[in-house]
Write an enzyme that holds these catalytic residues in place. Sequence first.
Site, PDB file in Angstrom:
ATOM      1  N   HIS A  75       0.925  -1.271  -0.037  1.00  0.00           N
ATOM      2  CA  HIS A  75      -0.128   0.058   0.049  1.00  0.00           C
ATOM      3  C   HIS A  75       0.835   1.307  -0.045  1.00  0.00           C
ATOM      4  CE1 HIS A  75      -3.822  -2.021   1.894  1.00  0.00           C
ATOM      5  NE2 HIS A  75      -3.703  -2.193   0.437  1.00  0.00           N
ATOM      6  N   GLU A  90       5.946 -12.346 -32.686  1.00  0.00           N
ATOM      7  CA  GLU A  90       6.462 -12.732 -31.590  1.00  0.00           C
ATOM      8  C   GLU A  90       7.448 -14.179 -31.626  1.00  0.00           C
ATOM      9  OE1 GLU A  90       3.332 -11.830 -28.230  1.00  0.00           O
ATOM     10  OE2 GLU A  90       2.455 -12.666 -30.125  1.00  0.00           O
ATOM     11  N   ASP A 143       8.388 -11.485 -26.065  1.00  0.00           N
ATOM     12  CA  ASP A 143       8.288 -12.865 -26.408  1.00  0.00           C
ATOM     13  C   ASP A 143       9.243 -13.214 -27.682  1.00  0.00           C
ATOM     14  OD1 ASP A 143       6.419 -14.274 -25.158  1.00  0.00           O
ATOM     15  OD2 ASP A 143       4.793 -13.131 -25.859  1.00  0.00           O
ATOM     16  N   CYS A 187       5.675  -3.319 -30.220  1.00  0.00           N
ATOM     17  CA  CYS A 187       4.800  -3.059 -29.050  1.00  0.00           C
ATOM     18  C   CYS A 187       5.211  -3.674 -27.719  1.00  0.00           C
ATOM     19  CB  CYS A 187       3.345  -3.411 -29.207  1.00  0.00           C
ATOM     20  SG  CYS A 187       3.163  -5.030 -29.337  1.00  0.00           S
TER      21      CYS A 187
HETATM   22  C1  PEP Z   1       5.393  -9.126 -26.456  1.00  0.00           C
HETATM   23  O1  PEP Z   1       5.488 -10.156 -26.395  1.00  0.00           O
HETATM   24  O2  PEP Z   1       6.405  -8.278 -26.572  1.00  0.00           O
HETATM   25  C2  PEP Z   1       4.102  -8.443 -26.158  1.00  0.00           C
HETATM   26  C3  PEP Z   1       4.100  -7.261 -26.214  1.00  0.00           C
HETATM   27  O3  PEP Z   1       2.942  -9.116 -25.792  1.00  0.00           O
HETATM   28  P1  PEP Z   1       3.009  -9.645 -24.306  1.00  0.00           P
HETATM   29  O4  PEP Z   1       3.993  -9.192 -23.495  1.00  0.00           O
HETATM   30  O5  PEP Z   1       1.724  -9.346 -23.686  1.00  0.00           O
HETATM   31  O6  PEP Z   1       3.320 -11.182 -24.434  1.00  0.00           O
HETATM   32 MG    MG Z   2       3.714 -11.477 -26.400  1.00  0.00          MG
END
Ligand code: PEP
Ligand code: MG
Length: 543
Positions: free
Chosen positions: A183, A422, A446, A489
């Site tokens: 917290h 990925e 990934d 991403c």
């Molecule tokens: C990734 O694998 O880079 C990704 C953005 O997906 P996640 O982290 O949700 O597996």
């Molecule tokens: Mg991923």
Amino acid sequence: MKKLSGIAAAPGLAFGPATIIRPATAIDLTAKHTGDSESEQSRLTTAIEHAIVQMDTLQHAANKQTAEILAAQREMLDDPELKEGAEAQIAAGLTAEAAITTIAEEYAVQLAQIDDPYLAARAEDVREAGRRIVAQLRGSSFEIHLTQPTVLVAQDLSPAETVGLDINLLQAIVTEHGSATGHLAIVAQGLGIPAVVGTPEALRAITEGSVVIVDGNTGTVIVAPDEQALAEAESSIKQAQQARQEQELYREQRGLTADGVHIEVFANIASQAEAQKAVTMGAEGVGLFRTELLATRGLPTEEAQYAIYREVAATLQRPLIIRTFDIGGDKPVPGLNIPSEDNPFLGWRGIRLGLDRPQEVFLPQIRAILRAAADYDLRIMLPMIADPDEVAEARVLIDSALEDLLSEGHTARRVPIGIMVETPAAALAIDQYVGLIDFASIGTNDLTQYTYAVDRTNAQVQKRAQPLGTALLRLIALTCKAEIPVAVCGQLASNEQAIPILVGLGVRELSVAPARIPEVKRTLATLTLSEMQALAQAAIKTR
Ligand code: PEP
Ligand code: MG
């Protein structure tokens, strides 16, 4: 000068004279009352009533996050079980202080043993409720009043104790107890106050009034720093202030390289609250909506998903890329009856589960997205793709879902379809996806684990994963060569060192945590595209 190590709980660097909060004197748990039980019980009732009134006042003064924590503690103050348990102890002879402390502790221990993280976390709320009632019984104050710029040093600080604090005077917090997700960490982060918790020697090593430097990024505390350490801290604080001011300027701008090439800076989100944060931080869109996090208590229905996607899209009013459920790996979903696997990251994960169980998993989500797309710019992204046939199969399902919706009289719309890159398989054969997909987004989290065969959840082998290693960068370079718009991403998209290389390799969208957006835009503006291309070429050639 002495250096202490603790747990970094809220980022930032600050220094100031220490104010020590000593723990209240311990309660004698065997103390017997000398009067009659009824008057002791009425002391308890009055103390509980006063504690509740005081808590209501605090809740009004608190910010949203702290108010939520206080609401949970207020509920405990009002808990009939707690009161009845204490009354029974008083009837057996204990003082009100001993009775309420004993019962609160018993109750907390029971909660802590429950195999449900939410209920287990309530244990601390019960103890806190007990301490508040005892403070009322003793007539002692629970509030801390600051009169000068101060670093608070305590065994522990409860969220309630932090509410009345003047944050213009509070420089930093150091506690002996606590954890990075506790917290106090949440409250300190919300207030923007650096905090180091879990520093076992704090009360022994720090004396009242001595100067303390608190580094909430690294979890270190320097007691009575020498001139050099103090000068270094001052200059780091100045630099951080400058960086923050500069970043503010970038919030409302588009992502641009120094020579004006537009690189979209999007946000990764998992909830409506994060969508709001993305807008506030200046996201140009959402590049990854992790929908499986909506399913932690089971898959939401088509209608529930439709409502969520509409609400998020309405908040954003800008492009929203929805990733279909990436269930499996380290993200299990209850109620799906998925057999346990020896290697879940190589198992029934992402698109594999969606295609194998279309009626239950894939189609309700697709229908919800296509319906919400009638009014908003939505796009579908497929996770864990390893073969173009998976995309072809998904497209057939998506097309038939659209036909069904229209024939049922729904308004729905065709949307762009993309994949997450990925797996090395997707990157190496990216040319085979041309014509099948409208965009690709590299999930470097990934892709790194599958490229270097390093389980992303296994701390023992993390150092063997090389997010900027030649192999990974070559896979990214290959992905960018296809005639498909490419985004990143994964975490790498907000790495200051990686950004110029990614853009230099051909990435044109970076999707990052909302809080990182201004700093990503600032990094983009430091170099021209050709400078980034030169860095990228060097990076994929050298070791
Ligand atoms: C990734 O694998 O880079 C990704 C953005 O997906 P996640 O982290 O949700 O597996
Ligand atoms: Mg991923």
